[in-house]
Write an enzyme that holds these catalytic residues in place. Structure first.
Site, mmCIF file in Angstrom:
data_model
loop_
_atom_site.group_PDB
_atom_site.id
_atom_site.type_symbol
_atom_site.label_atom_id
_atom_site.label_comp_id
_atom_site.label_asym_id
_atom_site.label_seq_id
_atom_site.Cartn_x
_atom_site.Cartn_y
_atom_site.Cartn_z
ATOM 1 N N ASP A 41 5.200 102.482 -54.782
ATOM 2 C CA ASP A 41 5.669 102.271 -53.405
ATOM 3 C C ASP A 41 6.332 100.902 -53.231
ATOM 4 O O ASP A 41 5.975 99.941 -53.904
ATOM 5 C CB ASP A 41 4.467 102.402 -52.456
ATOM 6 N N GLY A 44 12.114 100.674 -50.982
ATOM 7 C CA GLY A 44 13.021 100.447 -49.857
ATOM 8 C C GLY A 44 12.916 99.027 -49.336
ATOM 9 O O GLY A 44 13.926 98.358 -49.092
ATOM 10 N N HIS A 58 15.246 102.286 -55.251
ATOM 11 C CA HIS A 58 14.803 103.387 -56.121
ATOM 12 C C HIS A 58 15.373 103.190 -57.526
ATOM 13 O O HIS A 58 14.677 103.366 -58.518
ATOM 14 C CB HIS A 58 15.248 104.735 -55.555
ATOM 15 N N LEU A 152 0.061 109.801 -74.777
ATOM 16 C CA LEU A 152 -0.210 109.630 -73.340
ATOM 17 C C LEU A 152 0.397 110.811 -72.608
ATOM 18 O O LEU A 152 1.506 111.246 -72.942
ATOM 19 C CB LEU A 152 0.440 108.331 -72.843
ATOM 20 N N ARG A 215 -3.377 103.054 -48.523
ATOM 21 C CA ARG A 215 -3.685 104.444 -48.165
ATOM 22 C C ARG A 215 -3.295 105.330 -49.348
ATOM 23 O O ARG A 215 -2.525 104.911 -50.216
ATOM 24 C CB ARG A 215 -2.940 104.866 -46.896
HETATM 25 C C1 IPE Z 1 4.113 107.698 -51.051
HETATM 26 O O1 IPE Z 1 4.837 106.673 -50.490
HETATM 27 C C2 IPE Z 1 5.010 108.635 -51.808
HETATM 28 C C3 IPE Z 1 5.611 108.131 -53.042
HETATM 29 C C4 IPE Z 1 5.445 106.935 -53.554
HETATM 30 C C5 IPE Z 1 6.428 109.071 -53.745
HETATM 31 P P1 IPE Z 1 5.436 106.752 -49.014
HETATM 32 O O2 IPE Z 1 6.190 105.493 -48.829
HETATM 33 O O3 IPE Z 1 6.175 108.022 -48.830
HETATM 34 O O4 IPE Z 1 4.129 106.798 -48.120
HETATM 35 P P2 IPE Z 1 3.895 106.311 -46.622
HETATM 36 O O5 IPE Z 1 4.942 106.952 -45.781
HETATM 37 O O6 IPE Z 1 4.013 104.815 -46.615
HETATM 38 O O7 IPE Z 1 2.507 106.743 -46.314
HETATM 39 C C1 IPE Z 2 8.554 104.517 -52.923
HETATM 40 O O1 IPE Z 2 9.244 103.531 -52.230
HETATM 41 C C2 IPE Z 2 9.462 105.576 -53.487
HETATM 42 C C3 IPE Z 2 9.366 106.876 -52.823
HETATM 43 C C4 IPE Z 2 8.611 107.185 -51.815
HETATM 44 C C5 IPE Z 2 10.210 107.915 -53.367
HETATM 45 P P1 IPE Z 2 9.630 103.734 -50.714
HETATM 46 O O2 IPE Z 2 10.937 104.429 -50.652
HETATM 47 O O3 IPE Z 2 8.531 104.383 -49.973
HETATM 48 O O4 IPE Z 2 9.804 102.231 -50.240
HETATM 49 P P2 IPE Z 2 9.208 101.573 -48.928
HETATM 50 O O5 IPE Z 2 7.748 101.890 -48.911
HETATM 51 O O6 IPE Z 2 9.934 102.165 -47.786
HETATM 52 O O7 IPE Z 2 9.459 100.117 -49.104
HETATM 53 MG MG MG Z 3 6.877 103.698 -49.047
#
Ligand code: IPE
Ligand code: IPE
Ligand code: MG
Length: 267
Positions: A41, A44, A58, A152, A215
């Site tokens: 996570d 973005g 990404h 793995l 979470r």
């Molecule tokens: C969880 O992250 C999903 C992935 C990493 C693929 P999100 O960014 O989608 O989760 P929330 O919205 O913060 O709970």
């Molecule tokens: C995790 O990073 C990647 C995916 C959920 C695919 P995010 O895209 O959720 O990035 P943030 O959490 O918005 O920074």
């Molecule tokens: Mg996220």
């Protein structure tokens, strides 16, 4: 000099596992978590913070994944499950969803030979409906290519949701009950486990999430019932094998009781 990370421009990036020259600490025998799950996570936020659009985050996450897989192998982890696209991620903008679908497909295509070389067995966990056919094809190709590997097991969780995984298992069990092949009293934890997407996957020992969020976001709900949770502030594109080893260090300091208790007064 810091070794060059993988970039999406490396066409045939064969590298030894230890190309960064870093090595994990020596862990006590049998202490390393067998199954590590990672919520990758923060892509973005990483991108937006430097004035880039989310998809650049990404892109930058690809190098992190490769580095962490190598570090997991070095540490002796046998199962690594990574959350690449959740069943909730469809709610993002059509552009981001489209990018993520294409990107998952490309990363699998681009990295499968390298992963195969490292002895990685690639598996897919997730739901078929809605997932792009071309992504499913790449996942299945990677599964076939690497099915003989045992160093793995890397489970790519794409269009994965912990709740729908349980729903899908329940539907299969329900079919058996409706057809008279199974009695409701025969439904046990073991049977539900056997009907999840990857029945052979062991329970999660260590659950790691990058980016500071604390979470599960619906990741491996059943499998993580007794996982140790480690939340690190590092955003996924900055995440490297050393962060994984830090997480393993924290895991090793925990007392896993599984509901049991030891009576040991100290004063
Ligand atoms: C969880 O992250 C999903 C992935 C990493 C693929 P999100 O960014 O989608 O989760 P929330 O919205 O913060 O709970
Ligand atoms: C995790 O990073 C990647 C995916 C959920 C695919 P995010 O895209 O959720 O990035 P943030 O959490 O918005 O920074
Ligand atoms: Mg996220």
């Amino acid at each position: 000099m810091t070794p060059k990370p993988f970039t999406h421009r490396d066409a045939v990036p064969y590298r030894p596992l230890d190309w960064t020259g870093e090595y994990p600490p020596t862990y006590p025998k049998g202490a390393v978590p067998e199954h590590v799950a990672i919520v990758m996570d923060g892509n973005g936020r990483w991108a937006n913070r430097q004035g880039l659009t989310r998809v650049e985050g990404h892109r930058a996450g690809e190098a992190a994944l490769l580095d962490v897989v190598a570090g997991a192998i070095q540490a002796g982890v046998k199962h690594l499950s990574v959350y690449a696209f959740s069943t909730e991620n469809w709610s993002r903008s059509p552009d981001e969803v489209r990018f993520l679908m294409g990107f998952n497909r490309e990363v699998l295509h681009r990295r499968r030979d390298q992963l195969n070389e490292w002895g990685v067995r690639i598996r897919w966990s997730g739901r078929k409906p809605r997932l792009w056919g071309s992504v499913i094809k790449e996942l299945q190709h990677a599964e076939r290519l690497t099915e003989g590997n045992s160093t793995l097991t890397l489970t790519m969780c794409v269009n994965y949701g912990g709740r729908v995984e349980i729903v899908d298992a329940m539907r299969r069990i329900g079919d058996d009950i409706a057809a008279g092949r199974l009695k409701p009293s025969a439904v046990t934890e073991k049977l539900i486990r056997k009907n999840l997407y990857q029945p052979d996957m062991p329970d999660v020992d260590l659950f790691v999430r990058s980016s500071g969020e604390q979470r599960t976001s619906n990741f491996l709900l059943w499998e993580s019932a007794y996982a140790e949770m480690v939340f690190l502030d590092t955003l996924w594109p900055d995440f490297r094998r050393t962060h994984l080893w830090d997480a393993i260090g924290l895991y090793l300091s925990r007392d896993r009781r599984f509901g049991g208790a030891v009576d040991a007064p100290t004063a």
